[in-house]
Design a protein around this motif. Structure first.
Motif, short mmCIF file in Angstrom:
data_model
loop_
_atom_site.label_atom_id
_atom_site.label_comp_id
_atom_site.label_asym_id
_atom_site.label_seq_id
_atom_site.Cartn_x
_atom_site.Cartn_y
_atom_site.Cartn_z
N ILE A 1 74.53 -88.27 -102.87
CA ILE A 1 75.55 -87.74 -103.77
C ILE A 1 76.05 -86.40 -103.24
CG2 ILE A 1 76.00 -86.85 -106.09
CD1 ILE A 1 74.00 -88.93 -107.14
N SER A 2 75.13 -85.57 -102.76
CA SER A 2 75.50 -84.28 -102.20
C SER A 2 76.46 -84.43 -101.03
CB SER A 2 74.24 -83.53 -101.75
OG SER A 2 74.58 -82.33 -101.08
N LEU A 3 76.19 -85.41 -100.16
CA LEU A 3 77.05 -85.63 -98.99
C LEU A 3 78.44 -86.11 -99.40
CD1 LEU A 3 74.50 -87.21 -96.52
CD2 LEU A 3 75.60 -84.98 -96.31
N ILE A 4 78.50 -87.01 -100.38
CA ILE A 4 79.80 -87.50 -100.85
C ILE A 4 80.60 -86.34 -101.45
CG2 ILE A 4 80.93 -88.98 -102.54
CD1 ILE A 4 79.89 -90.54 -100.19
N LEU A 5 79.95 -85.50 -102.23
CA LEU A 5 80.63 -84.36 -102.84
C LEU A 5 81.09 -83.36 -101.78
CD1 LEU A 5 78.36 -83.77 -105.97
CD2 LEU A 5 80.68 -84.71 -105.94
N ALA A 6 80.25 -83.11 -100.77
CA ALA A 6 80.64 -82.19 -99.69
C ALA A 6 81.81 -82.76 -98.91
CB ALA A 6 79.45 -81.94 -98.77
N ASN A 7 81.78 -84.06 -98.66
CA ASN A 7 82.90 -84.74 -97.99
C ASN A 7 84.19 -84.55 -98.78
OD1 ASN A 7 83.14 -88.10 -96.49
ND2 ASN A 7 84.57 -86.41 -96.46
N ALA A 8 84.09 -84.73 -100.10
CA ALA A 8 85.27 -84.58 -100.96
C ALA A 8 85.76 -83.13 -100.97
CB ALA A 8 84.94 -85.04 -102.38
N ARG A 9 84.84 -82.17 -101.03
CA ARG A 9 85.24 -80.76 -101.01
C ARG A 9 85.95 -80.41 -99.70
NH1 ARG A 9 80.27 -79.92 -103.84
NH2 ARG A 9 79.15 -79.64 -101.88
N ALA A 10 85.40 -80.91 -98.59
CA ALA A 10 86.00 -80.62 -97.29
C ALA A 10 87.41 -81.19 -97.20
CB ALA A 10 85.13 -81.19 -96.17
#
Length: 363
Positions: A282-291
């Motif tokens: 979930i953290s990676l998906i959210l970081a991907n979305a933020r980027a």
């Protein structure tokens, strides 16, 4: 600022949906209903508005509603990166998938230049403990979200590698037969590896220390050669004898792997608990979305299948807060509406039921 968004979605003879039409307003959507009602099928349809085979990686013929045998079609009105578009994708019985954008025939790669779509599904929960192929696919989906040409470069590389492997299988030793294919592999493979490394760097830069989800440190590993085409070409040429003995190509980006560590605990992801592994994803998906939001000025569309079921109340509320802070259109599925109470009126609920094998939508 707003995010990329779907305004309307129509499914015709797609999986369990005979004729379904949904309208969205850009807010997160909780799709609620019993198992087997057709919730994930809606997410899968949205995933097909991006390049590739969607979140289940299904063949085109497997997407058609049975036993109708009429083929299938998905149509959507979307707010893309620069304009609104009418997007259609479909397959007739026995035919490959086709795409049309604003009434004109288009390639699947063109979809990646209009929308960015990320997803997280239960099958990915075992990502860190299963084979490297799934991790490469996960990395390539993230990479594609930053670099729309990534899929094309991967296809070029894979085709050239398949042709080289046929030479290997036939025990061909003439260097001239290999040279042109290895040149194609080296050029495309260099792009693939550089894109992957750049995507990992962007995701690392977008990690949020204040997030309720733990940051993951990602590393590209394995015998993927180097980022430079000339070095990969040399490695392929020098490895011909070994590859012929093995019966396949042993060096290149197709052999890469993605490793992750729980940053705060400095523990490899495959040694984390099941709950920690889910939180890292979930953290990676959210970081991907933020980027992506930082790069494009718009958040991607997020597809989160059964994401809330294994989160405690605090983490569920934190997830919805982060989705709303991103201003992202997120489609989430769950069996119970209570899983989405913390979302409140920041989102909406769509209820799915099933009758006689056909999905029905209300709300």
């Amino acid at each position: 600022m707003g995010g990329l968004a779907i305004e309307t979605l129509t499914l015709a003879h797609f999986r369990s949906h005979r004729a379904t039409r949904l309208a969205f307003d850009g807010r997160p959507v909780a799709i609620v209903g019993p198992n087997g009602a057709g919730k994930t099928n809606i997410l899968e349809a949205v995933s097909l508005l991006s390049p590739g085979r969607g979140l289940r990686r299904a063949a085109a013929e497997d997407l058609a509603r049975k036993p109708d045998g009429l083929g299938w079609k998905i149509a959507a009105t979307v707010h893309g990166l620069s304009a609104a578009h009418d997007v259609e994708t479909w397959a007739e019985p026995g035919e490959p998938r086709q795409v049309r954008i604003d009434g004109k025939a288009a390639t699947q790669a063109s979809l990646g230049r209009i929308l960015r779509v990320l997803w997280l599904v239960p099958a990915m929960d075992r990502l860190w403990i299963e084979a490297a192929e799934g991790r490469r696919r996960f990395l390539d989906r993230m990479t594609l979200s930053f670099f729309p040409d990534h899929a094309e470069q991967t296809l070029i590389y894979d085709k050239a590698m398949r042709d080289r492997n046929r030479l290997i299988k036939d025990q061909v030793t003439d260097a001239h037969w290999y040279a042109a294919l290895e040149s194609q592999m080296a050029e495309a493979g260099g792009h693939v590896t550089r894109n992957r490394r750049a995507a990992i760097a962007r995701i690392a830069a977008a990690a949020d220390p204040a997030s309720a989800f733990p940051s993951a440190d990602l590393t590209l590993t394995g015998p993927e050669g180097t980022d430079e085409p000339q070095d990969l070409a040399l490695a392929l040429a020098e490895g011909r004898r070994r590859d012929i003995a093995a019966g396949r190509t042993l060096v290149g980006p197709h052999r890469a792997d993605l490793s992750a560590r729980y940053a705060a605990k400095d523990i490899p992801a495959d040694q984390c608990s099941t709950g920690e592994q889910k939180a890292l994803l979930i953290s990676l998906i959210l970081a991907n979305a933020r980027a992506l939001r930082q790069d494009l000025g718009r958040a991607p569309i997020l597809l989160l299948d059964e994401v809330a079921a294994h989160l405690d109340e605090h983490r569920r509320a934190a997830l919805y807060d982060e989705l709303c802070a991103l201003d992202a259109q997120a489609l989430m599925t769950g069996t119970e509406a209570d899983l989405f109470i913390a979302l409140g009126d920041r989102g909406r609920t769509v209820k799915i039921t099933e009758r006689d094998g056909t999905s029905q939508v209300a709300g």
